[in-house]
Enzyme design. Structure first.
Site, PDB file in Angstrom:
ATOM      1  N   ALA A  79       2.419   2.100  -7.218  1.00  0.00           N
ATOM      2  CA  ALA A  79       3.517   2.785  -7.309  1.00  0.00           C
ATOM      3  C   ALA A  79       3.838   3.186  -5.847  1.00  0.00           C
ATOM      4  CB  ALA A  79       3.186   4.468  -7.710  1.00  0.00           C
ATOM      5  N   GLU A 137       3.973   2.660   5.559  1.00  0.00           N
ATOM      6  CA  GLU A 137       4.146   1.319   5.422  1.00  0.00           C
ATOM      7  C   GLU A 137       5.005   0.694   6.722  1.00  0.00           C
ATOM      8  OE1 GLU A 137       5.303   0.141   1.547  1.00  0.00           O
ATOM      9  OE2 GLU A 137       3.553   0.542   0.698  1.00  0.00           O
ATOM     10  N   HIS A 161       1.902  -4.269  -0.602  1.00  0.00           N
ATOM     11  CA  HIS A 161       3.284  -3.975  -1.393  1.00  0.00           C
ATOM     12  C   HIS A 161       3.999  -4.776  -1.842  1.00  0.00           C
ATOM     13  CE1 HIS A 161       5.815  -0.091  -2.018  1.00  0.00           C
ATOM     14  NE2 HIS A 161       5.823  -0.780  -3.270  1.00  0.00           N
ATOM     15  N   ILE A 162       3.004  -6.073  -2.583  1.00  0.00           N
ATOM     16  CA  ILE A 162       3.742  -7.144  -2.853  1.00  0.00           C
ATOM     17  C   ILE A 162       3.794  -7.413  -4.630  1.00  0.00           C
ATOM     18  CG2 ILE A 162       3.780  -8.446  -0.930  1.00  0.00           C
ATOM     19  CD1 ILE A 162       0.930  -8.699  -3.528  1.00  0.00           C
ATOM     20  N   ASP A 217       2.597  11.439 -18.818  1.00  0.00           N
ATOM     21  CA  ASP A 217       3.938  11.413 -18.358  1.00  0.00           C
ATOM     22  C   ASP A 217       4.682  12.293 -18.903  1.00  0.00           C
ATOM     23  OD1 ASP A 217       6.542  11.076 -17.706  1.00  0.00           O
ATOM     24  OD2 ASP A 217       6.319   8.728 -17.707  1.00  0.00           O
ATOM     25  N   ASP A 273      -1.804  -1.185  -3.658  1.00  0.00           N
ATOM     26  CA  ASP A 273      -0.859  -1.974  -3.050  1.00  0.00           C
ATOM     27  C   ASP A 273       0.186  -1.468  -2.234  1.00  0.00           C
ATOM     28  OD1 ASP A 273       0.732  -4.700  -3.034  1.00  0.00           O
ATOM     29  OD2 ASP A 273       2.004  -3.701  -4.549  1.00  0.00           O
TER      30      ASP A 273
END
Length: 321
Positions: A235, A265, A284-285, A175, A260
């Site tokens: 993400a 989407e 995406h939950i 990061d 996810d």
């Protein structure tokens, strides 16, 4: 003074709605993914003081200008790629996000995807449902002793690091924007993404979607990963070059993926990922467990009410454009 708050994409959790009612706020909600012209008309008609962003394609400058009374835009969650933050900055509108409120939930989901892949749960479930009970062909493995590489070290990444260390994994992170004090002897910084990809058994993505992270994981990056490694994405779908991922999974460049999030989407019904046995997916939950949704709603409403009342809002909830 009374205020009107419009939630785009559905109401917040019941506790959040009750908090607004108790504060004398008029709360209005649209259905999921409302059309832009409908949103503009709604905000203008009700002279909204605040907008809560849930499920909408994008909140752009035209939407922001629809209500002259608009004072704040609040994301019901952490990712703000569906808000034109630069436009909000030009208009002097603060953008808030419920940073960290669903971090534990997303971290747990990433761990669940990792476990499902390495234990081959998708195929084993189908095998037993089909009448099978043969154990000799099972080739599941353990996460213990393997190395997890985090791409992005925010609250989700740090939560996941703690979870996997407890089961015997080592963790490293890449990061370039995280401060040095985010890292530790048992969570060292990796200076180059390429080094992390080549060295880790599981790579888990926890970075925001920006122009710098769009397609961050493409054919080249996937080619650097170990043949037996897994990619986890909780993400944003756009962080991964999806066609390149399909090719890598088909070719055995990597062993599997737990996804996810997708781009777009909802994904197409004929998405080639659906035909791959080494992929496990969810809609995406990761951050919308009942517990997380409640906390995200409450913090979103707290932030909105505080700003409308000219009260202090913690700096971590402000999105910097």
């Amino acid at each position: 003074m009374t205020f009107t708050v419009v939630s785009l994409g559905g109401p917040v959790a019941q506790e959040g709605e009750e908090m607004m009612r108790s504060a004398g706020v008029t709360s209005i909600a649209t259905g999921p993914y409302p059309k832009k012209d409908e949103v503009i008309a709604l905000l203008a008609r009700h002279q909204a003081d605040a907008v809560i962003v849930r499920l909408i394609d994008r909140v752009d400058e035209a939407i922001m200008k629809a209500s002259p009374r608009l004072k704040v835009i609040a994301k019901h969650g952490a990712g703000t790629n569906d808000i034109d933050v630069a436009a909000a900055k030009r208009l002097g509108l603060p953008v808030l996000a419920a940073t960290g409120c669903n971090a534990h939930s997303v971290a747990e989901h990433a761990l669940a995807l990792m476990l499902a892949l390495i234990k081959d749960l998708r195929r084993q479930d189908a095998f037993v449902r089909g009448g099978g009970w043969e154990k000799k062909s099972y080739q599941g493995h353990e996460l213990r002793g393997r190395k997890l590489g985090l791409v992005g070290l925010g609250m989700i990444g740090r939560a996941l690091a703690g979870m996997v260390r407890a089961i015997g994994m080592s963790v490293v992170a890449y990061d370039p924007f995280a401060p040095d004090d985010a890292f530790a002897p048992d969570l060292p910084r990796i200076a180059e993404l390429e080094t992390l990809l080549a060295d880790c058994d599981v790579v888990s993505l926890h970075c925001p979607l920006t122009e710098q992270t769009r397609n961050l994981i493409g054919a080249r990056e996937l080619g650097l990963m170990k043949p037996g490694s897994f990619l986890i994405n909780t993400a944003r779908g756009e962080v991964v070059d999806e066609p390149a991922l399909v090719k890598a999974l088909e070719a055995g460049t990597i062993a599997g993926a737990g996804l996810d999030s997708f781009a777009p989407e909802p994904p197409a019904a004929d998405n080639p990922l659906w035909n791959l046995p080494n992929v496990i997916v969810s809609p995406h939950i990761g951050g919308v467990t009942e517990e997380a949704r409640r906390e995200v709603s409450l913090q979103t409403v707290r932030n909105v009410l505080a700003l409308l009342r000219n009260e202090e809002v913690h700096p971590r909830y402000f999105v910097r454009g």
